[in-house]
Design a protein around this motif. Sequence first.
Motif, PDB file in Angstrom:
ATOM      1  N   GLU A 142       0.656  -1.030   0.016  1.00 18.00           N
ATOM      2  CA  GLU A 142       0.038   0.128  -0.117  1.00 18.00           C
ATOM      3  C   GLU A 142       0.750   1.290   0.105  1.00 18.00           C
ATOM      4  N   LYS A 143       1.916   1.341   0.881  1.00 19.37           N
ATOM      5  CA  LYS A 143       2.671   2.297   0.925  1.00 19.37           C
ATOM      6  C   LYS A 143       3.493   2.455  -0.585  1.00 19.37           C
ATOM      7  N   ALA A 144       4.025   1.552  -1.095  1.00 17.22           N
ATOM      8  CA  ALA A 144       4.567   1.612  -2.403  1.00 17.22           C
ATOM      9  C   ALA A 144       3.563   2.091  -3.506  1.00 17.22           C
ATOM     10  N   LEU A 145       2.583   1.658  -3.529  1.00 14.02           N
ATOM     11  CA  LEU A 145       1.387   2.299  -4.434  1.00 14.02           C
ATOM     12  C   LEU A 145       1.074   3.767  -4.138  1.00 14.02           C
ATOM     13  N   THR A 146       1.256   3.837  -2.943  1.00 12.35           N
ATOM     14  CA  THR A 146       0.621   5.660  -2.532  1.00 12.35           C
ATOM     15  C   THR A 146       1.768   6.340  -3.158  1.00 12.35           C
ATOM     16  N   SER A 147       3.055   5.841  -3.080  1.00 15.42           N
ATOM     17  CA  SER A 147       4.123   6.670  -3.506  1.00 15.42           C
ATOM     18  C   SER A 147       4.184   6.677  -5.026  1.00 15.42           C
ATOM     19  N   LEU A 169       1.597   6.235  -7.256  1.00 15.37           N
ATOM     20  CA  LEU A 169       0.275   6.768  -7.831  1.00 15.37           C
ATOM     21  C   LEU A 169      -0.066   8.035  -7.475  1.00 15.37           C
ATOM     22  N   LYS A 170       1.044   8.480  -6.233  1.00 15.66           N
ATOM     23  CA  LYS A 170       0.531  10.059  -5.997  1.00 15.66           C
ATOM     24  C   LYS A 170      -0.768  10.290  -5.326  1.00 15.66           C
ATOM     25  N   CYS A 171      -1.267   8.879  -4.390  1.00 16.45           N
ATOM     26  CA  CYS A 171      -2.683   9.454  -3.870  1.00 16.45           C
ATOM     27  C   CYS A 171      -2.778   8.835  -2.706  1.00 16.45           C
ATOM     28  N   GLY A 172      -3.939   8.855  -2.022  1.00 15.26           N
ATOM     29  CA  GLY A 172      -4.093   7.934  -0.851  1.00 15.26           C
ATOM     30  C   GLY A 172      -4.636   6.591  -0.975  1.00 15.26           C
ATOM     31  N   ALA A 173      -4.303   5.705   0.037  1.00 16.35           N
ATOM     32  CA  ALA A 173      -4.585   4.283  -0.358  1.00 16.35           C
ATOM     33  C   ALA A 173      -6.292   4.108  -0.729  1.00 16.35           C
TER      34      ALA A 173
END
Length: 412
Positions: free
Chosen positions: A257-262, A264-268
Motif C-alpha cells: 500500500e505504501k509503495a502504491l501510494t508513492s 500513484l501519488k494518491c491515498g490508499a
Amino acid sequence: MAFQCQRDSYAREFSTVVVACCPTELPALAGEDPKAARRGFRVVLEDTLLFPEGGGQPDDRGTIDDVPVLRVTRRGAEADHFTEMPLAPGSQVCVRVDWERRFDHMQQHSGQHLITAVAEQLFGLKTTSWELGRLRSAIELDSPSVTAEQVAAIEQSVNEKIRARLMVSVRELSPDNPEVEQVRGRGLPDDHAGPVRVVTIEGVDASMCCGTHVSNLSDLQIIKILGTEKGKKNKTNLLFLAGQRVLKWVERSHESEKALTSLLKCGAEDHVQVVTKLQSSVKLLQKNNLNLLRDLAVHVARSLRADPDWGGVVALHRKDGDSEFMNIIANEVGAEDTLLFLTVGDEKGAGLFLLAGPPETVETLGPRVAEVLEGKGAGKKGRYQGKAAKMGRRMEAQALLQKHARLRGLEG
C-alpha cells in the motif's frame, strides 16, 4: 504411544536417548526432484520432541545435540529423524525444536479445527481434507460453492471464540471406548497402534488428531479467511491464515500500500480508482499504437514493393513489431515469386521471424531458417513463422535464402 511433542506441544527442549542410527538416503521434500535425495542417517530416539508429519501437518525442524534434523517421518510407533551426521546409539542427547515453525503449525492446525467445526455447525459444510501450506492454508469443504455471506459468518464466529479464550485439551482414549464413535474424524491410519488421541475445543468440537495444538484459543490471536476457490469434484477450498501469518500478511499488504501510494501519488482509498483510470489510458494507447503499427506495416510493404531492387530475397528487420506487423507486410506485398524474410525483436537477442514466398520453397527453407536462428516455428500456404532465440544470426539465415534463390534462379 504419544510422543513428547504431542504430550507437551509447548516444550522447546527435551533430553532423550538415541536408540538406533543407520545410513540411509534423505527423502526428497515435496516439490523436489526425487533423484536429488542425499546420503545421510536415519536416527531413532526413545522419545522425540520433533513432530513427524501427519494429519495434514508438516514435520518439525530442529536439532539433536546441535545436529540439524532435516526431516521427521513416522514409522509405526517410531519417528525417523534424518540427519547428515551420525549419532551414537545409547548416547544421551538434547533435542531442540525450531519453535517459530512449530508454533506456526500449532496455530494453523488448531485454526483449521476451529473453522471446520464452525463451518459444519453453522451451515452443515463438512471438511473432506485440508492442507497446511507454506504461506496459507486451505480447507476442502464438501460443497460446490460457499457464499461470501457464509464466509463472513464463519470468520466472525471463529474470532468470537478466540476472544472467549476457550480451552483446548488433549485426551487419549482406548480404541474400544464408545466415546471414540462420537468424535469427529476421518479414520485412523492403517498402522495405528495404541490409544486414540482426541483434541477438544471447549464446547465447540472434539476430533481425532495426531498433531500439535495450542492449549487455549487465545493463542491463535486471530483468523483471517482470505476467500474461496473452486476445488476438485464439486468441492470448495476455503483459504485462511491464523495467528502470526495474519500479522505478516498485514505487514506485506501495508508495504504494498505504501509503495502504491508513492507511485500513484494518491491515498490508499483512491488506489483502485486511479489504477482503473490508468488501465483505460493504457488500453487506449495500445489501441492507437496498434493502429499506427498497422499503418506503418502497410507503408513499409508498399515501399518494399516499389524498390528498384525488388525481387529474389527481400529482408527487413525492425526492433519493434509483432507477428501481426509482419503478416500485414506479407499480405500487402502479396508476391509469390519473391522470398520475403521479416524479423522483429532484439537485434542480438530473441525475437520473431516470418518467411513468405513460393509455398514449396517456404516449406523447405522455413525449418532451416528456424534452425539457424535457434528457434522453432510452423507454417502453411507459403508462410512459415515462429520464435527465434538468436536474432543476431539473421544474416546467416538471409545468406541461406540468397544461396537458394541463386540456385533456383529467383535473384532479380
